[in-house]
Design a protein around this motif. Structure first.
Motif, PDB file in Angstrom:
ATOM      1  N   ALA A  16       4.096   2.675  -9.954  1.00  0.00           N
ATOM      2  CA  ALA A  16       4.607   1.715  -8.982  1.00  0.00           C
ATOM      3  C   ALA A  16       4.763   2.319  -7.596  1.00  0.00           C
ATOM      4  O   ALA A  16       5.115   3.492  -7.442  1.00  0.00           O
ATOM      5  CB  ALA A  16       5.949   1.167  -9.465  1.00  0.00           C
ATOM      6  N   ALA A  17       4.481   1.480  -6.586  1.00  0.00           N
ATOM      7  CA  ALA A  17       4.685   1.873  -5.189  1.00  0.00           C
ATOM      8  C   ALA A  17       5.143   0.634  -4.436  1.00  0.00           C
ATOM      9  O   ALA A  17       4.730  -0.484  -4.760  1.00  0.00           O
ATOM     10  CB  ALA A  17       3.398   2.424  -4.583  1.00  0.00           C
ATOM     11  N   VAL A  61      -0.628   3.025  -4.491  1.00  0.00           N
ATOM     12  CA  VAL A  61       0.003   3.339  -3.196  1.00  0.00           C
ATOM     13  C   VAL A  61      -0.758   2.635  -2.065  1.00  0.00           C
ATOM     14  O   VAL A  61      -0.154   2.023  -1.170  1.00  0.00           O
ATOM     15  CB  VAL A  61       0.053   4.875  -2.962  1.00  0.00           C
ATOM     16  N   GLU A  62      -2.075   2.696  -2.116  1.00  0.00           N
ATOM     17  CA  GLU A  62      -2.893   2.034  -1.093  1.00  0.00           C
ATOM     18  C   GLU A  62      -2.588   0.533  -1.065  1.00  0.00           C
ATOM     19  O   GLU A  62      -2.416  -0.063  -0.003  1.00  0.00           O
ATOM     20  CB  GLU A  62      -4.382   2.271  -1.447  1.00  0.00           C
ATOM     21  N   GLN A  63      -2.478  -0.062  -2.257  1.00  0.00           N
ATOM     22  CA  GLN A  63      -2.174  -1.491  -2.358  1.00  0.00           C
ATOM     23  C   GLN A  63      -0.811  -1.817  -1.743  1.00  0.00           C
ATOM     24  O   GLN A  63      -0.632  -2.864  -1.134  1.00  0.00           O
ATOM     25  CB  GLN A  63      -2.154  -1.926  -3.832  1.00  0.00           C
ATOM     26  N   ASN A  95       3.848  14.861  -7.429  1.00  0.00           N
ATOM     27  CA  ASN A  95       2.777  15.598  -6.750  1.00  0.00           C
ATOM     28  C   ASN A  95       2.035  14.719  -5.752  1.00  0.00           C
ATOM     29  O   ASN A  95       1.674  15.167  -4.667  1.00  0.00           O
ATOM     30  CB  ASN A  95       1.804  16.200  -7.772  1.00  0.00           C
ATOM     31  N   TYR A  96       1.857  13.468  -6.102  1.00  0.00           N
ATOM     32  CA  TYR A  96       1.173  12.564  -5.156  1.00  0.00           C
ATOM     33  C   TYR A  96       2.025  12.385  -3.905  1.00  0.00           C
ATOM     34  O   TYR A  96       1.525  12.437  -2.777  1.00  0.00           O
ATOM     35  CB  TYR A  96       0.892  11.207  -5.810  1.00  0.00           C
ATOM     36  N   ALA A  97       3.342  12.194  -4.117  1.00  0.00           N
ATOM     37  CA  ALA A  97       4.251  11.997  -2.978  1.00  0.00           C
ATOM     38  C   ALA A  97       4.293  13.239  -2.096  1.00  0.00           C
ATOM     39  O   ALA A  97       4.287  13.143  -0.863  1.00  0.00           O
ATOM     40  CB  ALA A  97       5.653  11.667  -3.488  1.00  0.00           C
ATOM     41  N   LYS A  98       4.301  14.410  -2.719  1.00  0.00           N
ATOM     42  CA  LYS A  98       4.294  15.657  -1.935  1.00  0.00           C
ATOM     43  C   LYS A  98       3.017  15.750  -1.102  1.00  0.00           C
ATOM     44  O   LYS A  98       3.069  16.078   0.079  1.00  0.00           O
ATOM     45  CB  LYS A  98       4.338  16.868  -2.877  1.00  0.00           C
TER      46      LYS A  98
END
Ligand code: KG4
Ligand code: ZN
Length: 339
Positions: A16-17, A61-63, A95-98
């Motif tokens: 989720a984002a 995240v892009e969405q 890791n994606y957020a970092k």
């Protein structure tokens, strides 16, 4: 300009984002649920969960940015869940957020998933029963999810006093296990609630673990009682059994959750009660809490009860304003507690 936070949540089986403006306005809330993929295993299969997070995180995240009609430059911070949850799942989101924070120069704000469930109440949901900005401390919060059952006194932003927790299974876990026993499907909460609508709770007598003098909970005895009664049928099971058992089980869980919350209200005199987490989507729980507790009882639309990233961004807003920032050495904490 208001503060815009991108929330990222991958603690269990939802990738989720979301983007939240000013701590309360949801600009986007994207959730890729893996529930269908896990259903064949009757529960969350951790390795599959982390692999699926890897496959969908970038797109989700892009969405969230596309749906909010903004770019990375319009954000003020990235808030991410670092615990509690499944280690492999948490790692993907963190890791994606970092990586995103490093590449964009945005600050990274670490969020406790349980605090996220609580802060869903600061979002403008527009739904009936929502707090809609009316919250005044102190508050009594019941956080009931698949992994946790916590009764908490909230004195202020980030100021928590634990009143009680489960000693064994979480309420949602009990719903999931009983659904599996009764062969109703997965995830357990919604299917038990649906089956219960056609059942008579008085048809089967089930125990309630009151644990007097404490605000703690226990659901393992109830689960065992369901199993024992079911095992008595060696021949064909009467058609009404499943619906009656679902209704009796749900009533037992709801009774204990509501009576303990009510007792906490009487002892601590809060201004309102907040129900959060996946199990709080249960209408029988919402209705019983409203009927028996003589205070405003705030509830959330289903999509904000179960895991989502808007709640992580909402909690992130308060942590960001308080100056909280994570270093690049931030690690996952699978066993993290609220207090
Ligand atoms: O908050 P959540 O999405 O994830 C965790 O943080 O664990 O909660 C998921 C749990 C599951 O155990 C699910 O069966 C339960 O919430 N749940 C429900 C309902 N909807 C979801 N339990 C009872 N009634 C429901 N309608
Ligand atoms: Zn959750």
């Amino acid at each position: 300009m208001t503060i815009r936070i991108l929330g990222i949540e991958t603690s269990c089986d939802e990738t989720a984002a979301a983007v939240v403006d000013g701590g309360h306005t949801i600009l986007s809330n994207i959730i890729a649920s893996q529930a269908e993929s896990h259903a064949q295993y009757g529960g969350v299969y951790p390795e599959l969960a982390s692999r699926m997070h890897v496959e969908s995180i970038a797109f989700v995240v892009e969405q969230a940015l596309v749906a909010a009609h903004i770019g990375w430059d319009d954000l003020d911070a990235v808030a991410v869940t670092y615990g509690p949850g499944l280690p492999g799942s948490l790692l993907v989101g963190l890791n994606y957020a970092k990586g995103a924070a490093f590449a964009t120069g945005l600050p990274l704000v670490p969020i406790n998933h349980l605090e996220g469930h609580l802060y869903a109440h600061w979002l403008d949901t527009g739904a009936e029963g929502s707090a809609a900005g009316n919250l005044r401390f102190p508050l009594v919060a019941l956080i009931v999810s698949g992994g946790h059952t916590d009764l908490v006194l909230v004195h202020g932003h980030g100021q928590y006093q634990r009143l009680g927790s489960t000693l064994d299974d979480a309420a949602g876990e009990a719903f999931d296990k009983v659904a599996r026993m009764l062969k109703l499907g997965y995830p357990g909460g919604p299917v038990v609630e649906e089956a219960a609508k056609k059942g008579n709770p008085a048809a089967i007598d089930l125990p309630r673990a009151w644990l007097p003098g404490t605000y703690d909970f226990s659901f393992s005895g109830l689960k065992t009682a369901v199993l024992r009664i079911q095992q008595k049928y060696t021949g064909p099971v009467p058609p009404r059994f499943y619906a009656d058992m679902a209704a009796a089980f749900q009533e037992s869980v709801v009774d204990v959750l509501v009576e303990k919350t009510k007792a906490a209200v009487e002892e601590f005199g809060p201004n309102a009660v907040l129900l959060s987490g996946g199990v709080s989507a249960n209408m029988a729980l919402q209705e019983a809490a409203r009927a028996r507790i003589p205070l405003p009882v705030y509830t959330l639309p289903s999509v904000l009860c179960t895991d989502n990233a808007a709640m992580i961004a909402a909690a992130g807003f308060y942590r960001y304003q308080a100056g909280e920032r994570a270093g690049w050495n931030l690690d996952i904490d699978p066993g993290l507690q609220l207090i």
